[in-house]
Design a protein around this motif. Structure first.
Motif, PDB file in Angstrom:
ATOM      1  N   GLY A   1       0.788  -1.229   0.000  1.00  0.00           N
ATOM      2  CA  GLY A   1       0.000   0.000   0.000  1.00  0.00           C
ATOM      3  C   GLY A   1       0.818   1.275   0.000  1.00  0.00           C
ATOM      4  N   TRP A   2       2.139   1.178  -0.070  1.00  0.00           N
ATOM      5  CA  TRP A   2       2.983   2.357  -0.038  1.00  0.00           C
ATOM      6  C   TRP A   2       3.132   2.969  -1.416  1.00  0.00           C
ATOM      7  N   GLU A   3       3.134   4.293  -1.453  1.00  0.00           N
ATOM      8  CA  GLU A   3       3.533   5.030  -2.644  1.00  0.00           C
ATOM      9  C   GLU A   3       4.925   5.553  -2.338  1.00  0.00           C
ATOM     10  N   VAL A   4       5.893   5.227  -3.194  1.00  0.00           N
ATOM     11  CA  VAL A   4       7.269   5.636  -2.942  1.00  0.00           C
ATOM     12  C   VAL A   4       7.823   6.370  -4.155  1.00  0.00           C
ATOM     13  N   VAL A   5       8.802   7.227  -3.885  1.00  0.00           N
ATOM     14  CA  VAL A   5       9.565   7.834  -4.968  1.00  0.00           C
ATOM     15  C   VAL A   5      10.328   6.680  -5.613  1.00  0.00           C
ATOM     16  N   THR A   6      10.236   6.560  -6.935  1.00  0.00           N
ATOM     17  CA  THR A   6      10.731   5.349  -7.600  1.00  0.00           C
ATOM     18  C   THR A   6      12.251   5.207  -7.629  1.00  0.00           C
ATOM     19  N   SER A   7      12.969   6.267  -7.357  1.00  0.00           N
ATOM     20  CA  SER A   7      14.429   6.159  -7.262  1.00  0.00           C
ATOM     21  C   SER A   7      14.824   6.113  -5.797  1.00  0.00           C
ATOM     22  N   PRO A   8      15.650   5.146  -5.414  1.00  0.00           N
ATOM     23  CA  PRO A   8      16.047   5.099  -3.999  1.00  0.00           C
ATOM     24  C   PRO A   8      16.880   6.316  -3.622  1.00  0.00           C
ATOM     25  N   VAL A   9      16.673   6.816  -2.406  1.00  0.00           N
ATOM     26  CA  VAL A   9      17.481   7.936  -1.914  1.00  0.00           C
ATOM     27  C   VAL A   9      18.856   7.447  -1.480  1.00  0.00           C
ATOM     28  N   GLU A  10      18.952   6.154  -1.237  1.00  0.00           N
ATOM     29  CA  GLU A  10      20.217   5.567  -0.820  1.00  0.00           C
ATOM     30  C   GLU A  10      20.219   4.096  -1.216  1.00  0.00           C
ATOM     31  N   SER A  11      21.362   3.628  -1.653  1.00  0.00           N
ATOM     32  CA  SER A  11      21.528   2.200  -1.913  1.00  0.00           C
ATOM     33  C   SER A  11      22.990   1.852  -1.710  1.00  0.00           C
ATOM     34  N   GLY A  12      23.230   0.667  -1.256  1.00  0.00           N
ATOM     35  CA  GLY A  12      24.596   0.231  -1.047  1.00  0.00           C
ATOM     36  C   GLY A  12      24.645  -1.001  -0.173  1.00  0.00           C
ATOM     37  N   GLN A  13      25.835  -1.499  -0.002  1.00  0.00           N
ATOM     38  CA  GLN A  13      26.018  -2.674   0.829  1.00  0.00           C
ATOM     39  C   GLN A  13      26.022  -2.288   2.292  1.00  0.00           C
ATOM     40  N   VAL A  14      25.483  -3.179   3.107  1.00  0.00           N
ATOM     41  CA  VAL A  14      25.472  -2.987   4.552  1.00  0.00           C
ATOM     42  C   VAL A  14      25.765  -4.347   5.187  1.00  0.00           C
ATOM     43  N   ARG A  15      26.497  -4.307   6.257  1.00  0.00           N
ATOM     44  CA  ARG A  15      26.822  -5.547   6.958  1.00  0.00           C
ATOM     45  C   ARG A  15      25.820  -5.765   8.078  1.00  0.00           C
ATOM     46  N   ILE A  16      25.203  -6.928   8.088  1.00  0.00           N
ATOM     47  CA  ILE A  16      24.266  -7.290   9.160  1.00  0.00           C
ATOM     48  C   ILE A  16      25.108  -7.563  10.408  1.00  0.00           C
ATOM     49  N   PRO A  17      24.774  -6.918  11.532  1.00  0.00           N
ATOM     50  CA  PRO A  17      25.597  -7.107  12.747  1.00  0.00           C
ATOM     51  C   PRO A  17      25.518  -8.529  13.291  1.00  0.00           C
ATOM     52  N   ALA A  18      26.399  -8.830  14.205  1.00  0.00           N
ATOM     53  CA  ALA A  18      26.436 -10.144  14.844  1.00  0.00           C
ATOM     54  C   ALA A  18      25.113 -10.422  15.547  1.00  0.00           C
ATOM     55  N   ALA A  19      24.687 -11.659  15.496  1.00  0.00           N
ATOM     56  CA  ALA A  19      23.376 -12.054  16.013  1.00  0.00           C
ATOM     57  C   ALA A  19      23.220 -11.878  17.514  1.00  0.00           C
ATOM     58  N   GLU A  20      24.293 -11.864  18.261  1.00  0.00           N
ATOM     59  CA  GLU A  20      24.132 -11.805  19.717  1.00  0.00           C
ATOM     60  C   GLU A  20      23.985 -10.386  20.262  1.00  0.00           C
ATOM     61  N   GLY A  21      24.144  -9.376  19.421  1.00  0.00           N
ATOM     62  CA  GLY A  21      24.038  -8.002  19.896  1.00  0.00           C
ATOM     63  C   GLY A  21      22.597  -7.582  20.157  1.00  0.00           C
ATOM     64  N   GLU A  22      22.417  -6.676  21.126  1.00  0.00           N
ATOM     65  CA  GLU A  22      21.077  -6.212  21.496  1.00  0.00           C
ATOM     66  C   GLU A  22      20.370  -5.516  20.335  1.00  0.00           C
ATOM     67  N   VAL A  23      21.106  -4.701  19.575  1.00  0.00           N
ATOM     68  CA  VAL A  23      20.511  -3.993  18.437  1.00  0.00           C
ATOM     69  C   VAL A  23      20.003  -5.003  17.412  1.00  0.00           C
ATOM     70  N   PHE A  24      20.827  -6.002  17.116  1.00  0.00           N
ATOM     71  CA  PHE A  24      20.409  -7.035  16.166  1.00  0.00           C
ATOM     72  C   PHE A  24      19.158  -7.745  16.664  1.00  0.00           C
ATOM     73  N   LEU A  25      19.148  -8.144  17.919  1.00  0.00           N
ATOM     74  CA  LEU A  25      18.011  -8.903  18.456  1.00  0.00           C
ATOM     75  C   LEU A  25      16.716  -8.096  18.386  1.00  0.00           C
ATOM     76  N   ARG A  26      16.784  -6.795  18.681  1.00  0.00           N
ATOM     77  CA  ARG A  26      15.579  -5.959  18.609  1.00  0.00           C
ATOM     78  C   ARG A  26      15.109  -5.808  17.164  1.00  0.00           C
ATOM     79  N   TYR A  27      16.044  -5.536  16.266  1.00  0.00           N
ATOM     80  CA  TYR A  27      15.684  -5.364  14.858  1.00  0.00           C
ATOM     81  C   TYR A  27      15.187  -6.685  14.270  1.00  0.00           C
ATOM     82  N   ASN A  28      15.824  -7.780  14.637  1.00  0.00           N
ATOM     83  CA  ASN A  28      15.397  -9.075  14.120  1.00  0.00           C
ATOM     84  C   ASN A  28      14.028  -9.473  14.659  1.00  0.00           C
ATOM     85  N   SER A  29      13.685  -8.994  15.834  1.00  0.00           N
ATOM     86  CA  SER A  29      12.345  -9.232  16.366  1.00  0.00           C
ATOM     87  C   SER A  29      11.290  -8.607  15.445  1.00  0.00           C
ATOM     88  N   LEU A  30      11.570  -7.397  14.968  1.00  0.00           N
ATOM     89  CA  LEU A  30      10.682  -6.747  14.000  1.00  0.00           C
ATOM     90  C   LEU A  30      10.616  -7.577  12.722  1.00  0.00           C
TER      91      LEU A  30
END
Length: 153
Positions: free
Chosen positions: A58-87
């Motif tokens: 249901g989203w309407e988005v600007v068809t060109s990304p404002v940002e694109s690139g590689q990102v490293r997924i953090p280690a699984a045991e970190g609190e930030v990872f666990l919260r984001y992975n919960s989502l």
């Protein structure tokens, strides 16, 4: 030295094997007969595919990304990872297999977020041309990070 022998009835063994095959086939038909596409099965090999993926929620988005690139997924045991992975898990994704790995990230501006006064961005995480996760983030002071599902209202 002791030697034991046993006489086996081949018809009984065949009947047992046929019974096992029948039970397995019944279970497949009951629980796996209709394969449902999981979120991770979304193939997005092009920008148009990624935009279509976001529009499917249901989203309407600007068809060109404002940002694109590689990102490293953090280690699984970190609190930030666990919260984001919960989502992610709430949407049927799981970033655990990608912990410590590099994936592609595409960020799009959302044009139709209900009540937004500040920019809202949809992030899509991709590995091997498949969606593996992401989020929609309202950048206002009261904004939240949420699933791809568009809120009502």
């Amino acid at each position: 030295m002791m030697v034991m022998t046993a006489k086996v009835d081949k018809k009984k063994i065949a009947a047992v094997l046929v019974g096992i095959v029948a039970v397995v086939a019944a279970l497949v038909l009951l629980f796996g007969g209709e394969k449902q596409e999981t979120p991770t099965a979304s193939t997005v090999g092009s920008n148009d595919d990624r935009v279509e993926f976001l529009e499917s929620f249901g989203w309407e988005v600007v068809t060109s990304p404002v940002e694109s690139g590689q990102v490293r997924i953090p280690a699984a045991e970190g609190e930030v990872f666990l919260r984001y992975n919960s989502l992610q898990k709430s949407m049927g994704y799981d970033l655990s297999p990608f912990a410590g790995k590099t994936v592609m990230r595409y960020v799009y501006t959302v044009k139709n977020f209900p009540g937004a006064t500040e920019p809202v961005y949809a992030t899509v995480l991709i590995s091997n041309n498949r969606v593996i996760g992401g989020d929609v983030t309202d950048t206002s002071a009261d904004g939240v990070m949420q699933t791809f599902q568009k809120p009502k209202g």
